[in-house]
Design an enzyme around this catalytic site. Structure first.
Site, PDB file in Angstrom:
ATOM      1  N   LYS A  10       0.730  -1.292  -0.149  1.00  0.00           N
ATOM      2  CA  LYS A  10      -0.140  -0.078  -0.098  1.00  0.00           C
ATOM      3  C   LYS A  10       0.729   1.286   0.015  1.00  0.00           C
ATOM      4  O   LYS A  10       2.204   1.361   0.289  1.00  0.00           O
ATOM      5  CB  LYS A  10      -1.107   0.190   1.210  1.00  0.00           C
ATOM      6  CG  LYS A  10      -1.914  -1.046   1.086  1.00  0.00           C
ATOM      7  CD  LYS A  10      -2.998  -1.429   2.176  1.00  0.00           C
ATOM      8  CE  LYS A  10      -3.914  -2.282   2.301  1.00  0.00           C
ATOM      9  NZ  LYS A  10      -5.025  -2.179   3.160  1.00  0.00           N
ATOM     10  N   PHE A  58     -15.289   3.853   7.481  1.00  0.00           N
ATOM     11  CA  PHE A  58     -13.790   4.204   6.875  1.00  0.00           C
ATOM     12  C   PHE A  58     -13.674   4.171   5.356  1.00  0.00           C
ATOM     13  O   PHE A  58     -12.324   4.470   5.034  1.00  0.00           O
ATOM     14  CB  PHE A  58     -12.823   3.201   7.413  1.00  0.00           C
ATOM     15  CG  PHE A  58     -13.135   1.855   7.161  1.00  0.00           C
ATOM     16  CD1 PHE A  58     -12.554   1.123   6.293  1.00  0.00           C
ATOM     17  CD2 PHE A  58     -13.493   1.115   8.257  1.00  0.00           C
ATOM     18  CE1 PHE A  58     -12.750  -0.154   5.770  1.00  0.00           C
ATOM     19  CE2 PHE A  58     -13.998  -0.276   7.815  1.00  0.00           C
ATOM     20  CZ  PHE A  58     -13.578  -0.907   6.959  1.00  0.00           C
ATOM     21  N   ARG A  86      -2.625 -14.420   4.617  1.00  0.00           N
ATOM     22  CA  ARG A  86      -2.977 -13.779   5.587  1.00  0.00           C
ATOM     23  C   ARG A  86      -2.398 -13.937   6.813  1.00  0.00           C
ATOM     24  O   ARG A  86      -2.283 -12.938   7.681  1.00  0.00           O
ATOM     25  CB  ARG A  86      -4.611 -14.001   5.541  1.00  0.00           C
ATOM     26  CG  ARG A  86      -5.214 -13.075   4.483  1.00  0.00           C
ATOM     27  CD  ARG A  86      -6.654 -13.355   4.443  1.00  0.00           C
ATOM     28  NE  ARG A  86      -7.549 -12.691   5.535  1.00  0.00           N
ATOM     29  CZ  ARG A  86      -7.686 -11.273   5.365  1.00  0.00           C
ATOM     30  NH1 ARG A  86      -7.609 -10.723   4.144  1.00  0.00           N
ATOM     31  NH2 ARG A  86      -8.396 -10.821   6.191  1.00  0.00           N
ATOM     32  N   THR A  92      -5.204  -7.027  10.860  1.00  0.00           N
ATOM     33  CA  THR A  92      -5.642  -5.755  10.090  1.00  0.00           C
ATOM     34  C   THR A  92      -4.960  -4.681  10.832  1.00  0.00           C
ATOM     35  O   THR A  92      -4.267  -3.621  10.199  1.00  0.00           O
ATOM     36  CB  THR A  92      -7.209  -5.630  10.017  1.00  0.00           C
ATOM     37  OG1 THR A  92      -7.897  -6.467   9.256  1.00  0.00           O
ATOM     38  CG2 THR A  92      -7.226  -4.315   9.224  1.00  0.00           C
ATOM     39  N   ARG A 103       2.826  -6.747   8.729  1.00  0.00           N
ATOM     40  CA  ARG A 103       1.956  -5.509   9.137  1.00  0.00           C
ATOM     41  C   ARG A 103       2.688  -4.958  10.675  1.00  0.00           C
ATOM     42  O   ARG A 103       2.641  -3.860  10.868  1.00  0.00           O
ATOM     43  CB  ARG A 103       0.401  -5.905   9.375  1.00  0.00           C
ATOM     44  CG  ARG A 103      -0.193  -5.609   7.954  1.00  0.00           C
ATOM     45  CD  ARG A 103      -1.639  -6.201   7.989  1.00  0.00           C
ATOM     46  NE  ARG A 103      -2.451  -5.883   6.920  1.00  0.00           N
ATOM     47  CZ  ARG A 103      -3.718  -6.213   6.542  1.00  0.00           C
ATOM     48  NH1 ARG A 103      -4.225  -7.111   7.473  1.00  0.00           N
ATOM     49  NH2 ARG A 103      -4.276  -5.707   5.487  1.00  0.00           N
ATOM     50  N   GLU A 127      -9.492  -9.815  -7.947  1.00  0.00           N
ATOM     51  CA  GLU A 127      -8.558  -8.817  -7.624  1.00  0.00           C
ATOM     52  C   GLU A 127      -7.568  -9.044  -8.822  1.00  0.00           C
ATOM     53  O   GLU A 127      -7.070  -7.898  -9.266  1.00  0.00           O
ATOM     54  CB  GLU A 127      -8.235  -8.850  -6.191  1.00  0.00           C
ATOM     55  CG  GLU A 127      -9.423  -8.621  -5.574  1.00  0.00           C
ATOM     56  CD  GLU A 127      -9.050  -8.812  -3.647  1.00  0.00           C
ATOM     57  OE1 GLU A 127      -9.789  -8.705  -3.100  1.00  0.00           O
ATOM     58  OE2 GLU A 127      -7.819  -9.042  -3.602  1.00  0.00           O
TER      59      GLU A 127
HETATM   60  N1  UDP Z   1      -9.510  -0.403   7.385  1.00  0.00           N
HETATM   61  C1  UDP Z   1      -9.700   0.916   7.982  1.00  0.00           C
HETATM   62  N2  UDP Z   1     -10.208   0.762   9.299  1.00  0.00           N
HETATM   63  C2  UDP Z   1     -10.961  -0.285   9.801  1.00  0.00           C
HETATM   64  C3  UDP Z   1     -10.888  -1.294   9.427  1.00  0.00           C
HETATM   65  C4  UDP Z   1      -9.963  -1.275   8.048  1.00  0.00           C
HETATM   66  O1  UDP Z   1      -9.272   1.882   7.427  1.00  0.00           O
HETATM   67  O2  UDP Z   1     -11.398   0.061  11.030  1.00  0.00           O
HETATM   68  C5  UDP Z   1      -8.847  -0.462   5.978  1.00  0.00           C
HETATM   69  C6  UDP Z   1      -7.748  -1.446   6.126  1.00  0.00           C
HETATM   70  O3  UDP Z   1      -6.596  -0.634   5.236  1.00  0.00           O
HETATM   71  C7  UDP Z   1      -7.812  -2.627   5.850  1.00  0.00           C
HETATM   72  C8  UDP Z   1      -8.991  -2.474   4.608  1.00  0.00           C
HETATM   73  O4  UDP Z   1      -9.724  -1.349   5.037  1.00  0.00           O
HETATM   74  O5  UDP Z   1      -6.777  -3.255   5.257  1.00  0.00           O
HETATM   75  C9  UDP Z   1      -9.876  -3.444   4.670  1.00  0.00           C
HETATM   76  O6  UDP Z   1     -10.362  -3.756   5.778  1.00  0.00           O
HETATM   77  P1  UDP Z   1     -10.825  -5.423   5.992  1.00  0.00           P
HETATM   78  O7  UDP Z   1     -11.524  -5.569   7.162  1.00  0.00           O
HETATM   79  O8  UDP Z   1     -11.115  -6.252   4.772  1.00  0.00           O
HETATM   80  O9  UDP Z   1      -8.987  -5.824   6.619  1.00  0.00           O
HETATM   81  P2  UDP Z   1      -8.214  -6.827   5.793  1.00  0.00           P
HETATM   82  O10 UDP Z   1      -8.578  -7.840   5.012  1.00  0.00           O
HETATM   83  O11 UDP Z   1      -7.265  -5.806   4.838  1.00  0.00           O
HETATM   84  O12 UDP Z   1      -7.199  -7.298   7.103  1.00  0.00           O
END
Ligand code: UDP
Length: 138
Positions: A10, A58, A86, A92, A103, A127
């Site tokens: 990112k 968000f 993952r 996340t 991360r 994707e």
């Molecule tokens: N995100 C955010 N705030 C939150 C949760 C997610 O900005 O509270 C963003 C973050 O960049 C994340 C993306 O939204 O990677 C997609 O969210 P998801 O829950 O799908 O998480 P991921 O699968 O990327 O771990």
């Protein structure tokens, strides 16, 4: 195309100079690169890519962030790619991510969290095709 996942390094991690280190972790994790490019999402691209999150609070911030600078997009291959990737990237929220995960090591925050990883085989394919033409996937 099974056993593939899609990732983006990112804009935060690209700006912070972590492309090489993250690609290194991906290689060490046993993933083979099937497609790779430095690119930038338009606002429209980011809106479409994160469409499933359109109702989340968000979403606006996420779209703005993901289109704010260059990213690295890649298709990766490994047995059990989606789940194993993952695990490699971690939770996340980097504050909750396990030690040694991408991360934990490189993310700035829950929003600016260094990497994307597909959440299912079906989405990995969608994707990958969103970002790459057939000729760009090897
Ligand atoms: N995100 C955010 N705030 C939150 C949760 C997610 O900005 O509270 C963003 C973050 O960049 C994340 C993306 O939204 O990677 C997609 O969210 P998801 O829950 O799908 O998480 P991921 O699968 O990327 O771990």
């Amino acid at each position: 195309m099974s056993n593939i996942t899609f990732t983006m390094i990112k804009p935060d991690a690209v700006a912070d100079g972590h492309i090489g280190a993250i690609l290194g972790k991906i290689a060490e994790g046993g993933f083979k690169i099937k497609a790779l490019k430095l690119t930038q999402l338009t606002v429209a691209d980011a809106k479409k890519f994160y469409e499933v999150h359109a109702e989340r609070p968000f979403y606006g911030e996420l779209v703005e962030f993901m289109s704010s600078g260059p990213i690295v997009a890649a298709v990766l291959e490994k047995d059990n790619a989606v789940e194993d990737f993952r695990t490699l990237i971690g939770a996340t929220n980097p504050a909750e991510a396990a030690e040694g995960t991408i991360r934990k090591m490189f993310a700035r925050s829950i929003g600016e969290n260094a990497v994307h990883g597909s959440d299912s085989d079906e989405n990995a394919l969608i994707e990958a095709q969103f970002h790459f033409s057939g000729r760009e996937i090897f």
